[in-house]
Design a protein around this motif. Structure first.
Motif, PDB file in Angstrom:
ATOM      1  N   UNK A   1      15.459 -67.307 -27.967  1.00 41.60           N
ATOM      2  CA  UNK A   1      16.681 -67.432 -27.164  1.00 41.60           C
ATOM      3  C   UNK A   1      16.778 -68.808 -26.520  1.00 41.60           C
ATOM      4  N   UNK A   2      15.629 -69.354 -26.128  1.00 44.47           N
ATOM      5  CA  UNK A   2      15.603 -70.685 -25.516  1.00 44.47           C
ATOM      6  C   UNK A   2      16.124 -71.738 -26.488  1.00 44.47           C
TER       7      UNK A   2
ATOM      8  N   UNK B   1      17.279 -71.943 -17.316  1.00 46.63           N
ATOM      9  CA  UNK B   1      15.993 -71.406 -17.755  1.00 46.63           C
ATOM     10  C   UNK B   1      14.947 -71.456 -16.636  1.00 46.63           C
ATOM     11  N   UNK B   2      15.066 -72.460 -15.773  1.00 44.48           N
ATOM     12  CA  UNK B   2      14.096 -72.597 -14.685  1.00 44.48           C
ATOM     13  C   UNK B   2      14.314 -71.598 -13.557  1.00 44.48           C
TER      14      UNK B   2
ATOM     15  N   UNK C   1      21.514 -67.944  -7.850  1.00 46.88           N
ATOM     16  CA  UNK C   1      22.612 -67.295  -8.565  1.00 46.88           C
ATOM     17  C   UNK C   1      23.881 -68.141  -8.498  1.00 46.88           C
ATOM     18  N   UNK C   2      24.185 -68.629  -7.314  1.00 48.47           N
ATOM     19  CA  UNK C   2      25.366 -69.483  -7.144  1.00 48.47           C
ATOM     20  C   UNK C   2      25.218 -70.761  -7.969  1.00 48.47           C
ATOM     21  N   UNK C   3      24.026 -71.369  -7.900  1.00 53.72           N
ATOM     22  CA  UNK C   3      23.776 -72.602  -8.654  1.00 53.72           C
ATOM     23  C   UNK C   3      23.919 -72.409 -10.144  1.00 53.72           C
ATOM     24  N   UNK C   4      23.438 -71.256 -10.655  1.00 56.87           N
ATOM     25  CA  UNK C   4      23.527 -71.002 -12.098  1.00 56.87           C
ATOM     26  C   UNK C   4      24.975 -70.834 -12.539  1.00 56.87           C
ATOM     27  N   UNK C   5      25.817 -70.251 -11.684  1.00 60.17           N
ATOM     28  CA  UNK C   5      27.240 -70.109 -12.013  1.00 60.17           C
ATOM     29  C   UNK C   5      27.912 -71.473 -12.122  1.00 60.17           C
TER      30      UNK C   5
ATOM     31  N   UNK D   1      22.178 -67.042 -23.337  1.00 63.68           N
ATOM     32  CA  UNK D   1      20.883 -67.105 -24.031  1.00 63.68           C
ATOM     33  C   UNK D   1      19.801 -67.676 -23.113  1.00 63.68           C
ATOM     34  N   UNK D   2      20.139 -68.741 -22.386  1.00 63.97           N
ATOM     35  CA  UNK D   2      19.176 -69.371 -21.478  1.00 63.97           C
ATOM     36  C   UNK D   2      18.763 -68.410 -20.371  1.00 63.97           C
ATOM     37  N   UNK D   3      19.736 -67.638 -19.842  1.00 71.56           N
ATOM     38  CA  UNK D   3      19.443 -66.692 -18.774  1.00 71.56           C
ATOM     39  C   UNK D   3      18.543 -65.558 -19.264  1.00 71.56           C
ATOM     40  N   UNK D   4      18.834 -65.029 -20.463  1.00 74.13           N
ATOM     41  CA  UNK D   4      18.003 -63.944 -21.013  1.00 74.13           C
ATOM     42  C   UNK D   4      16.609 -64.474 -21.365  1.00 74.13           C
ATOM     43  N   UNK D   5      16.544 -65.718 -21.867  1.00 68.79           N
ATOM     44  CA  UNK D   5      15.245 -66.336 -22.149  1.00 68.79           C
ATOM     45  C   UNK D   5      14.421 -66.431 -20.876  1.00 68.79           C
ATOM     46  N   UNK D   6      15.053 -66.815 -19.769  1.00 63.59           N
ATOM     47  CA  UNK D   6      14.361 -66.890 -18.473  1.00 63.59           C
ATOM     48  C   UNK D   6      13.861 -65.509 -18.056  1.00 63.59           C
ATOM     49  N   UNK D   7      14.666 -64.476 -18.350  1.00 66.05           N
ATOM     50  CA  UNK D   7      14.284 -63.100 -18.025  1.00 66.05           C
ATOM     51  C   UNK D   7      13.025 -62.703 -18.796  1.00 66.05           C
TER      52      UNK D   7
END
Length: 299
Positions: free
Chosen positions: A81-82, A98-99, A129-133, A154-160
């Motif tokens: 995903x990354x 991702x971070x 959360x605000x920053x990622x938006x 994809x980046x968010x799920x990869x981070x998960x």
């Protein structure tokens, strides 16, 4: 301070920061790139593990092997995903989102591990959360124009997935980092073997083969050796600070070489994420480091 360890870890983080750039030059989709990465990293680490004689000192725990394999499955899904996220959006956006993984670990610890919730920790989650938006660059207007949200997602799920790699890593006490990484990359080889499109490899140029193999040998094999060689001789606060070199290098390469120009809102979002990460990296890690068995390299 151990200067050699400081240089080792700094170099590891700088190298990791270039992985997005190398992945784009590989000419491969994410799954085929991850497969090559697993194969080349496994061969490199197996050779090092054997010829260095470390295999003779290896201590195995039967209960740990399934956990290591599970971590390998999560790590491979994370890598796929990354790299897939780079195909749809800018490196800067991917790296920033991702971070968020350490913050996801914090949230999971609150919900499932009954860790105490602290005011600053809750604030860091909200800020992240605000920053990622903002960093994703998606607004109602851009979505109306058809801008894809696949890359940021994809980046968010990869981070998960990476957050769960960190949590499974806490259960590993006996196996060495080299053995863990070797098992996990071999898990990736077995896991992806039936699904890879091998015809794509016949179309690669020599330079694309070079960039593909480098992501395994250098960004996985050598980075792990530098990473684990450095963190054991440095204070947690120093290690935490040096992890900022990775996204910093990635963002600089994206702006200076790839030509990405972030909007003002995206710059604001990146800054907000870094502020939120400051809490998790300096405060949360310092308290949990002694309980963490063997931290993984982020990539």
């Amino acid at each position: 301070m151990d200067k050699i360890a400081f240089i080792q870890l700094s170099l590891a983080m700088i190298i990791v920061g270039t992985i997005g750039f190398f992945s784009r030059l590989s000419g491969l989709p994410s799954m085929e790139l991850v497969f090559i990465r697993c194969v080349s990293a496994a061969l490199f680490l197996a050779a090092y593990w054997f010829f260095s004689g470390r295999y003779k000192k290896e201590k195995w725990g039967k209960r740990e092997v399934p956990i290591i394999v599970l971590g390998g499955v999560l790590l491979v899904l994370n890598w796929i995903l990354f790299f897939a996220s780079f195909e749809h959006t800018a490196i800067t956006i991917v790296i920033s989102i991702y971070n968020l993984a350490p913050i996801i670990v914090l949230v999971i610890s609150w919900i499932f591990l009954k860790a105490p919730i602290q005011g600053l920790g809750l604030l860091s989650v909200i800020l992240a959360f605000i920053g990622s938006l903002f960093t994703s660059g998606l607004t109602l207007e851009t979505m109306h124009r058809g801008q894809s949200f696949i890359g940021p997602l994809d980046a968010a799920v990869a981070a998960f997935f990476y957050a769960f790699v960190i949590l499974t890593g806490k259960k590993i006490r006996r196996a060495s980092p080299y053995a863990v990484t070797l098992i996990q990359t071999l898990t990736g080889v077995v896991m992806l073997f039936p699904f890879v499109d091998y015809s794509l490899y016949t179309q690669l140029t020599l330079s694309e083969w070079f960039y593909s193999i480098v992501t395994g040998v250098v960004h996985t094999g050598i980075v792990y050796l530098l990473f684990y060689g450095g963190i054991r001789r440095l204070k947690v606060t120093t290690v935490s600070a040096l992890t900022y070199l990775d996204p910093l290098v990635a963002i600089l390469i994206d702006i200076l070489i790839s030509g990405f120009i972030p909007s003002r809102l995206q710059i604001f979002g990146i800054v907000v994420i870094f502020v939120a990460l400051s809490y998790t990296l300096f405060n949360h890690q310092s308290k949990q480091a002694a309980k963490t068995a063997r931290p993984h390299s982020k990539y």
